[in-house]
Design an enzyme around this catalytic site. Structure first.
Site, PDB file in Angstrom:
ATOM      1  N   ASN A  63     -13.086  -3.519   2.269  1.00  0.00           N
ATOM      2  CA  ASN A  63     -13.831  -2.431   2.136  1.00  0.00           C
ATOM      3  C   ASN A  63     -14.769  -2.454   1.022  1.00  0.00           C
ATOM      4  OD1 ASN A  63     -13.047  -1.183   4.438  1.00  0.00           O
ATOM      5  ND2 ASN A  63     -11.416  -0.362   3.489  1.00  0.00           N
TER       6      ASN A  63
ATOM      7  N   HIS B 210     -11.705  -1.345  -7.311  1.00  0.00           N
ATOM      8  CA  HIS B 210     -11.096  -2.547  -7.968  1.00  0.00           C
ATOM      9  C   HIS B 210     -11.222  -3.475  -6.656  1.00  0.00           C
ATOM     10  CE1 HIS B 210      -8.875  -5.130 -10.724  1.00  0.00           C
ATOM     11  NE2 HIS B 210      -8.571  -5.746  -9.390  1.00  0.00           N
TER      12      HIS B 210
ATOM     13  N   GLY C 296     -15.589   3.285   3.876  1.00  0.00           N
ATOM     14  CA  GLY C 296     -14.255   4.044   3.188  1.00  0.00           C
ATOM     15  C   GLY C 296     -13.532   3.576   2.070  1.00  0.00           C
TER      16      GLY C 296
ATOM     17  N   ASP D  48       0.975  -1.176   0.144  1.00  0.00           N
ATOM     18  CA  ASP D  48      -0.078   0.141  -0.019  1.00  0.00           C
ATOM     19  C   ASP D  48       0.618   1.210   0.017  1.00  0.00           C
ATOM     20  OD1 ASP D  48      -3.114   0.431   0.928  1.00  0.00           O
ATOM     21  OD2 ASP D  48      -1.771   2.354   1.035  1.00  0.00           O
TER      22      ASP D  48
ATOM     23  N   HIS E 205      -6.862  -5.789   2.234  1.00  0.00           N
ATOM     24  CA  HIS E 205      -5.431  -5.289   2.843  1.00  0.00           C
ATOM     25  C   HIS E 205      -5.214  -6.491   3.699  1.00  0.00           C
ATOM     26  CE1 HIS E 205      -6.588  -0.961   2.129  1.00  0.00           C
ATOM     27  NE2 HIS E 205      -7.812  -1.413   2.025  1.00  0.00           N
TER      28      HIS E 205
ATOM     29  N   HIS F   5     -10.309  -5.553  -3.383  1.00  0.00           N
ATOM     30  CA  HIS F   5      -8.961  -5.603  -2.951  1.00  0.00           C
ATOM     31  C   HIS F   5      -8.988  -6.241  -1.613  1.00  0.00           C
ATOM     32  CE1 HIS F   5      -9.932  -1.585  -2.535  1.00  0.00           C
ATOM     33  NE2 HIS F   5      -9.334  -1.513  -1.352  1.00  0.00           N
TER      34      HIS F   5
HETATM   35  P1  AMP Z   1      -9.725   1.084   0.326  1.00  0.00           P
HETATM   36  O1  AMP Z   1     -10.192   2.259   1.151  1.00  0.00           O
HETATM   37  O2  AMP Z   1     -10.074  -0.263   0.761  1.00  0.00           O
HETATM   38  O3  AMP Z   1     -10.504   1.505  -1.178  1.00  0.00           O
HETATM   39  O4  AMP Z   1      -8.079   1.237   0.179  1.00  0.00           O
HETATM   40  C1  AMP Z   1      -7.539   1.502  -0.901  1.00  0.00           C
HETATM   41  C2  AMP Z   1      -5.989   1.696  -0.815  1.00  0.00           C
HETATM   42  O5  AMP Z   1      -5.234   1.731  -1.990  1.00  0.00           O
HETATM   43  C3  AMP Z   1      -5.521   2.638   0.303  1.00  0.00           C
HETATM   44  O6  AMP Z   1      -5.299   2.191   1.422  1.00  0.00           O
HETATM   45  C4  AMP Z   1      -4.670   3.812  -0.523  1.00  0.00           C
HETATM   46  O7  AMP Z   1      -3.418   4.023   0.379  1.00  0.00           O
HETATM   47  C5  AMP Z   1      -4.024   2.646  -1.571  1.00  0.00           C
HETATM   48  N1  AMP Z   1      -3.470   2.931  -2.921  1.00  0.00           N
HETATM   49  C6  AMP Z   1      -4.000   4.158  -3.586  1.00  0.00           C
HETATM   50  N2  AMP Z   1      -3.551   4.229  -4.456  1.00  0.00           N
HETATM   51  C7  AMP Z   1      -2.237   3.361  -4.454  1.00  0.00           C
HETATM   52  C8  AMP Z   1      -1.163   3.141  -5.364  1.00  0.00           C
HETATM   53  N3  AMP Z   1      -0.778   3.760  -6.381  1.00  0.00           N
HETATM   54  N4  AMP Z   1      -0.335   2.055  -4.907  1.00  0.00           N
HETATM   55  C9  AMP Z   1      -0.547   1.222  -3.668  1.00  0.00           C
HETATM   56  N5  AMP Z   1      -1.576   1.681  -2.964  1.00  0.00           N
HETATM   57  C10 AMP Z   1      -2.453   2.597  -3.469  1.00  0.00           C
END
Ligand code: AMP
Length: 118
Positions: A90, A101, A96, A33, A105, A103
């Protein structure tokens, strides 16, 4: 919600944006992340386009769903995290979710505190 092909993870998958890759196979990509909330903060994404957990589990073929969770499990095993970890998926505004796409964490490496802030 329809899938936005220009979301940041789609761009990572197409190689248009860099990432720090930690695992990749036929179905899955995992990378650090960009804004880590713990010493280990890895995002695990399917390579095909799904907006969220619900979209993925309803619309992906069983083979893809099974491959995703097996790869997630294999990756966690490989990391040999001594004191446990938290998995977060999420979905929607109250969660949040900011990247649409699907994913997971992986968070680990320190005490993670309460599950949800009051
Ligand atoms: P969510 O809130 O579950 O949609 O989390 C999306 C995550 O993607 C967040 O923790 C961001 O810090 C992470 N994120 C956004 N852009 C990037 C990126 N270019 N490379 C890696 N992580 C990213």
């Amino acid at each position: 919600m329809s899938y936005d092909i220009n979301n940041v993870f789609a761009k990572i998958l197409r190689g248009e944006i860099p990432c720090t890759k930690v695992f990749e196979d036929q179905h899955v990509l995992a990378f650090n992340d960009i804004n880590p909330k713990a010493p280990i903060h890895i995002l695990v994404i399917p390579k095909r386009a799904y907006t969220c957990f619900e979209d993925f589990t309803k619309n992906a073929p069983d083979l893809e769903i099974s491959a995703y969770f097996k790869s997630l499990s294999t990756l966690i095993e490989t990391l040999k995290i001594p004191s446990g970890y938290r998995l977060v998926m999420n979905k929607g505004p109250h969660s949040g979710q900011i990247v649409f796409h699907f994913h997971t964490h992986i968070l680990a490496g320190k005490p993670l505190g309460e599950l949800v802030c009051a």
